[in-house]
Design an enzyme around this catalytic site. Sequence first.
Site, mmCIF file in Angstrom:
data_model
loop_
_atom_site.group_PDB
_atom_site.id
_atom_site.type_symbol
_atom_site.label_atom_id
_atom_site.label_comp_id
_atom_site.label_asym_id
_atom_site.label_seq_id
_atom_site.Cartn_x
_atom_site.Cartn_y
_atom_site.Cartn_z
ATOM 1 N N TYR A 192 0.831 -1.209 0.000
ATOM 2 C CA TYR A 192 0.000 0.000 0.000
ATOM 3 C C TYR A 192 0.866 1.261 0.000
ATOM 4 C CZ TYR A 192 -3.736 3.143 1.736
ATOM 5 O OH TYR A 192 -4.643 4.162 1.913
ATOM 6 N N LYS B 269 1.050 4.085 -2.872
ATOM 7 C CA LYS B 269 0.714 5.477 -2.555
ATOM 8 C C LYS B 269 1.896 6.408 -2.829
ATOM 9 C CE LYS B 269 -3.572 4.892 -1.361
ATOM 10 N NZ LYS B 269 -4.643 5.457 -2.187
HETATM 11 P P1 NAP Z 1 -13.288 2.566 1.467
HETATM 12 O O1 NAP Z 1 -14.280 3.115 2.437
HETATM 13 O O2 NAP Z 1 -12.781 1.180 1.645
HETATM 14 O O3 NAP Z 1 -13.895 2.757 -0.027
HETATM 15 C C1 NAP Z 1 -13.126 2.326 -1.114
HETATM 16 C C2 NAP Z 1 -13.807 2.720 -2.389
HETATM 17 O O4 NAP Z 1 -12.977 2.304 -3.489
HETATM 18 C C3 NAP Z 1 -15.156 2.050 -2.589
HETATM 19 O O5 NAP Z 1 -16.043 2.951 -3.198
HETATM 20 C C4 NAP Z 1 -14.827 0.895 -3.532
HETATM 21 O O6 NAP Z 1 -15.905 0.510 -4.382
HETATM 22 C C5 NAP Z 1 -13.749 1.529 -4.385
HETATM 23 N N1 NAP Z 1 -12.926 0.549 -5.079
HETATM 24 C C6 NAP Z 1 -12.132 -0.409 -4.542
HETATM 25 N N2 NAP Z 1 -11.544 -1.118 -5.516
HETATM 26 C C7 NAP Z 1 -11.990 -0.614 -6.694
HETATM 27 C C8 NAP Z 1 -11.762 -0.928 -8.051
HETATM 28 N N3 NAP Z 1 -10.929 -1.914 -8.405
HETATM 29 N N4 NAP Z 1 -12.399 -0.190 -8.997
HETATM 30 C C9 NAP Z 1 -13.251 0.820 -8.653
HETATM 31 N N5 NAP Z 1 -13.502 1.157 -7.376
HETATM 32 C C10 NAP Z 1 -12.882 0.444 -6.418
HETATM 33 O O7 NAP Z 1 -11.974 3.482 1.429
HETATM 34 P P2 NAP Z 1 -11.705 4.989 1.904
HETATM 35 O O8 NAP Z 1 -11.203 4.931 3.292
HETATM 36 O O9 NAP Z 1 -12.859 5.845 1.564
HETATM 37 O O10 NAP Z 1 -10.456 5.343 0.986
HETATM 38 C C11 NAP Z 1 -10.563 6.048 -0.229
HETATM 39 C C12 NAP Z 1 -9.173 6.368 -0.728
HETATM 40 O O11 NAP Z 1 -8.483 7.130 0.262
HETATM 41 C C13 NAP Z 1 -8.320 5.132 -0.964
HETATM 42 O O12 NAP Z 1 -7.491 5.327 -2.082
HETATM 43 C C14 NAP Z 1 -7.479 5.045 0.287
HETATM 44 O O13 NAP Z 1 -6.274 4.375 0.064
HETATM 45 C C15 NAP Z 1 -7.263 6.516 0.583
HETATM 46 N N6 NAP Z 1 -6.917 6.781 1.965
HETATM 47 C C16 NAP Z 1 -7.767 6.462 2.980
HETATM 48 C C17 NAP Z 1 -7.388 6.745 4.284
HETATM 49 C C18 NAP Z 1 -8.282 6.438 5.461
HETATM 50 O O14 NAP Z 1 -7.827 6.639 6.596
HETATM 51 N N7 NAP Z 1 -9.501 6.013 5.270
HETATM 52 C C19 NAP Z 1 -6.134 7.307 4.558
HETATM 53 C C20 NAP Z 1 -5.303 7.602 3.497
HETATM 54 C C21 NAP Z 1 -5.697 7.342 2.203
HETATM 55 P P3 NAP Z 1 -16.932 -0.674 -3.952
HETATM 56 O O15 NAP Z 1 -17.738 -0.100 -2.826
HETATM 57 O O16 NAP Z 1 -17.739 -0.896 -5.167
HETATM 58 O O17 NAP Z 1 -16.075 -1.799 -3.520
#
Ligand code: NAP
Length: 249
Positions: free
Chosen positions: A156, A160
Amino acid sequence: MSSLESRVALVTGASRGIGAAVARTLAARGALVAVNYAGSADAAAAVVAGIEEAGGTAAVFQADVSDPVQATALVEAVTARFGRLDIVVNNAGITRDGLLVRMSDEDWDAVVRTNLTGAFTITRAAAKVMMRARAGSIINISSVVGLTGNAGQANYAAAKAGMIGLTRSVARELASRSVRVNAIAPGFIETDMTCELSPAVREAALGQVAMGTFGQPEDIAAAVAFLASDEARYITGQVLAVDGGMTFV
Ligand code: NAP
């Protein structure tokens, strides 16, 4: 607050969490929003319904961004549907955590293909549209661990960090065409991705946050809306940490 009236925005992974908040925020500012999802059709439809109830415009687009054919077709479908493409938010992401020596090839590949290759393929397709229009804003959702690294997240963190290199390189390539490319590095944001972590891991993470609280998806969405807007017209190639003071780099 700068308006995004009539701009067309594609948000990948917008069925839940940060992507859903980004979609709602961009729509609230007047953008027409393409809500992409991979498997959560009902959740994506609910995001669109919520935007429409609030008076905005949005549509769902199913595509697995880890598949270059589907990712490219997604950009083409959104551009065909709305007639233009002004904003792309590469947000779709997954985790497959594990210590290096136990990390499988499959877990490495899945994370790199979704988080990094997905962003590359979407960006390549969108750049063609935006370069022709001589305008556009691409925002890559990276992570603080792309800056700092994290034990148990070699796949990851590498993906990133790769998004940051992608951001800076493409920003240099596209600047002369007035296409801006920036990244956001969220800290610990409360979503499905982080709610599964054990209380001990959450407590340890909280200890790293100078502001003493976890972030909300809306905190990232506000930063995206700014970078997408004309208020950020002279900003490109940057990485904006939105992390409550987790990192100072
Ligand atoms: P999340 O709640 O797990 O949601 C992930 C989203 O990505 C969902 O809408 C999922 O769609 C979609 N997704 C996953 N694989 C996919 C694919 N192959 N094609 C299209 N869509 C896909 O994650 P989140 O926490 O909101 O994170 C969003 C972004 O922010 C990510 O890139 C994550 O790495 C980044 N981020 C998050 C955090 C944190 O603390 N949460 C911190 C740093 C960075 P489905 O619902 O259809 O599966």
